[in-house]
Design a protein around this motif. Structure first.
Motif, PDB file in Angstrom:
ATOM      1  N   UNK A 123       0.809  -1.211   0.000  1.00  0.00           N
ATOM      2  CA  UNK A 123       0.000   0.000   0.000  1.00  0.00           C
ATOM      3  C   UNK A 123       0.847   1.269   0.000  1.00  0.00           C
ATOM      4  N   UNK A 124       2.140   1.098  -0.299  1.00  0.00           N
ATOM      5  CA  UNK A 124       3.076   2.225  -0.354  1.00  0.00           C
ATOM      6  C   UNK A 124       3.145   2.978   0.963  1.00  0.00           C
ATOM      7  N   UNK A 125       3.062   2.240   2.089  1.00  0.00           N
ATOM      8  CA  UNK A 125       3.088   2.880   3.402  1.00  0.00           C
ATOM      9  C   UNK A 125       4.182   2.294   4.295  1.00  0.00           C
ATOM     10  N   UNK A 129      13.440   2.064   6.702  1.00  0.00           N
ATOM     11  CA  UNK A 129      13.982   1.332   7.847  1.00  0.00           C
ATOM     12  C   UNK A 129      13.152   0.089   8.160  1.00  0.00           C
ATOM     13  N   UNK A 130      11.823   0.230   8.099  1.00  0.00           N
ATOM     14  CA  UNK A 130      10.952  -0.932   8.326  1.00  0.00           C
ATOM     15  C   UNK A 130      11.138  -1.963   7.222  1.00  0.00           C
ATOM     16  N   UNK A 131      11.333  -1.495   5.997  1.00  0.00           N
ATOM     17  CA  UNK A 131      11.571  -2.413   4.886  1.00  0.00           C
ATOM     18  C   UNK A 131      12.886  -3.162   5.082  1.00  0.00           C
ATOM     19  N   UNK A 132      13.901  -2.462   5.566  1.00  0.00           N
ATOM     20  CA  UNK A 132      15.196  -3.103   5.800  1.00  0.00           C
ATOM     21  C   UNK A 132      15.082  -4.180   6.877  1.00  0.00           C
ATOM     22  N   UNK A 133      14.349  -3.896   7.940  1.00  0.00           N
ATOM     23  CA  UNK A 133      14.158  -4.901   8.988  1.00  0.00           C
ATOM     24  C   UNK A 133      13.387  -6.103   8.455  1.00  0.00           C
ATOM     25  N   UNK A 134      12.361  -5.849   7.654  1.00  0.00           N
ATOM     26  CA  UNK A 134      11.575  -6.943   7.080  1.00  0.00           C
ATOM     27  C   UNK A 134      12.418  -7.790   6.141  1.00  0.00           C
ATOM     28  N   UNK A 135      13.269  -7.138   5.348  1.00  0.00           N
ATOM     29  CA  UNK A 135      14.135  -7.874   4.422  1.00  0.00           C
ATOM     30  C   UNK A 135      15.097  -8.784   5.175  1.00  0.00           C
ATOM     31  N   UNK A 136      15.672  -8.278   6.275  1.00  0.00           N
ATOM     32  CA  UNK A 136      16.591  -9.090   7.070  1.00  0.00           C
ATOM     33  C   UNK A 136      15.868 -10.281   7.685  1.00  0.00           C
ATOM     34  N   UNK A 255       7.028   3.543  -6.647  1.00  0.00           N
ATOM     35  CA  UNK A 255       7.430   4.378  -5.534  1.00  0.00           C
ATOM     36  C   UNK A 255       8.800   3.877  -5.093  1.00  0.00           C
ATOM     37  N   UNK A 256       9.743   4.791  -4.896  1.00  0.00           N
ATOM     38  CA  UNK A 256      11.137   4.405  -4.681  1.00  0.00           C
ATOM     39  C   UNK A 256      11.624   4.887  -3.323  1.00  0.00           C
ATOM     40  N   UNK A 257      12.299   4.006  -2.603  1.00  0.00           N
ATOM     41  CA  UNK A 257      12.983   4.375  -1.369  1.00  0.00           C
ATOM     42  C   UNK A 257      14.358   3.742  -1.397  1.00  0.00           C
ATOM     43  N   UNK A 258      15.369   4.460  -0.930  1.00  0.00           N
ATOM     44  CA  UNK A 258      16.718   3.912  -0.964  1.00  0.00           C
ATOM     45  C   UNK A 258      17.478   4.369   0.277  1.00  0.00           C
ATOM     46  N   UNK A 259      18.537   3.639   0.577  1.00  0.00           N
ATOM     47  CA  UNK A 259      19.331   3.931   1.772  1.00  0.00           C
ATOM     48  C   UNK A 259      20.788   3.707   1.460  1.00  0.00           C
ATOM     49  N   UNK A 260      21.596   4.732   1.744  1.00  0.00           N
ATOM     50  CA  UNK A 260      23.043   4.610   1.600  1.00  0.00           C
ATOM     51  C   UNK A 260      23.659   4.163   2.917  1.00  0.00           C
ATOM     52  N   UNK A 261      24.921   3.736   2.860  1.00  0.00           N
ATOM     53  CA  UNK A 261      25.635   3.368   4.067  1.00  0.00           C
ATOM     54  C   UNK A 261      25.664   4.552   5.019  1.00  0.00           C
ATOM     55  N   UNK A 262      25.405   4.287   6.316  1.00  0.00           N
ATOM     56  CA  UNK A 262      25.491   5.315   7.325  1.00  0.00           C
ATOM     57  C   UNK A 262      24.217   6.099   7.534  1.00  0.00           C
ATOM     58  N   UNK A 263      23.186   5.889   6.693  1.00  0.00           N
ATOM     59  CA  UNK A 263      21.927   6.601   6.877  1.00  0.00           C
ATOM     60  C   UNK A 263      21.036   5.863   7.869  1.00  0.00           C
TER      61      UNK A 263
END
Length: 263
Positions: A123-125, A129-136, A255-263
């Motif tokens: 739902x694009x919500x 950070x939540x996506x990163x935790x879910x991926x792990x 819809x795009x979200x991205x994260x670099x190292x250290x963010x």
């Protein structure tokens, strides 16, 4: 960090979450021709099953979840179903992942929180950070023997910061090793050990991140390719398709979200 394309996708369209070495895509499934790509792929249905086979001569298998090892030929028949795909590019996963057309990891109770997060992403919500935790957590459920890299050495942290501050620039192991006061062979070994990626693959993911950021900021694909340090759009398209199995024009629909190292 989240960026949206100029025309915001509607609820139920695709979402892309991108980090170094990993990507999570949630959205309507795209039927494919038989193909393979460098990253491992872990796929789960968010509603009804989809069909999969490993090559054009194999029988179709109906499943809720599948795992594809790096460079494994496979084909999806989605029938418009909503799917989530986790792409993982690391030596640990290449050693641990085997292709499983009918994977059972999604049936366990420990996967329920992952599924809840994926439904939120649908739902694009879901934030990055939540996506990163879910991926792990997803990777832990699907491939429990895949080991995460250790905490970063300060010399590697400094190298990552330098790479992140110089988008599109040519970077070599030799130049980074000099900054780290290490031999090139020692630096590249430590880099792979610490980040989970060879330097060349990390730099490729950096270019993908820069390209995605440029597209999300409104640049066309040709400009994004040059900003990210690709030779041309054809080079970026080959790299994007070789990593994710789709062409970069699909970014315009996400819809795009991205994260670099250290963010």
């Amino acid at each position: 960090m989240t960026r949206n394309p100029p025309s915001h996708p509607a609820i139920g369209s695709a979402s892309l979450f991108l980090w170094h070495g990993r990507a999570l895509v949630v959205g309507p499934g795209i039927d494919s021709i038989p193909h393979a790509h460098f990253a491992a792929q872990i796929t789960v249905a968010l509603e009804r099953p989809f069909r999969v086979r490993l090559d054009a001569g194999s029988p179709w298998i109906s499943t809720q979840a599948a795992i594809f090892a790096p460079n494994q030929m496979h084909q999806l028949d989605c029938g418009g179903a909503m799917l989530a795909h986790l792409f993982v590019d690391s030596p640990q996963c290449r050693q641990a992942i085997s292709s499983v057309c009918d994977a059972g990891y999604c049936q366990g109770p420990e996967f329920s929180e992952v599924m809840a997060a994926l439904q939120t992403a649908r739902q694009s919500r879901l934030d990055i950070d939540a996506a990163e935790r879910a991926a792990k957590r997803w990777l832990d459920c699907a491939v429990p023997q895949a080991v995460e890299p250790a905490a970063l050495d300060p010399r590697i942290s400094a190298a990552l910061a330098w790479i992140g501050d110089h988008p599109g620039e040519t970077v070599t192991g030799e130049s980074l090793a000099v900054q780290a006061h290490l031999s090139e062979s020692r630096f590249t070994h430590l880099f792979r050990q610490q980040t989970g990626l060879p330097l060349s693959r990390y730099l490729l993911w950096s270019r993908l991140l820069w390209a995605v950021e440029a597209v999300a900021g409104g640049e066309d694909l040709t400009a994004a390719a040059h900003i990210a340090g690709f030779a041309d759009l054809a080079h970026m398209s080959r790299t994007f398709r070789g990593t994710f199995g789709v062409v970069p024009s699909e970014l315009r629909k996400m819809t795009i979200a991205f994260k670099r190292e250290g963010q």
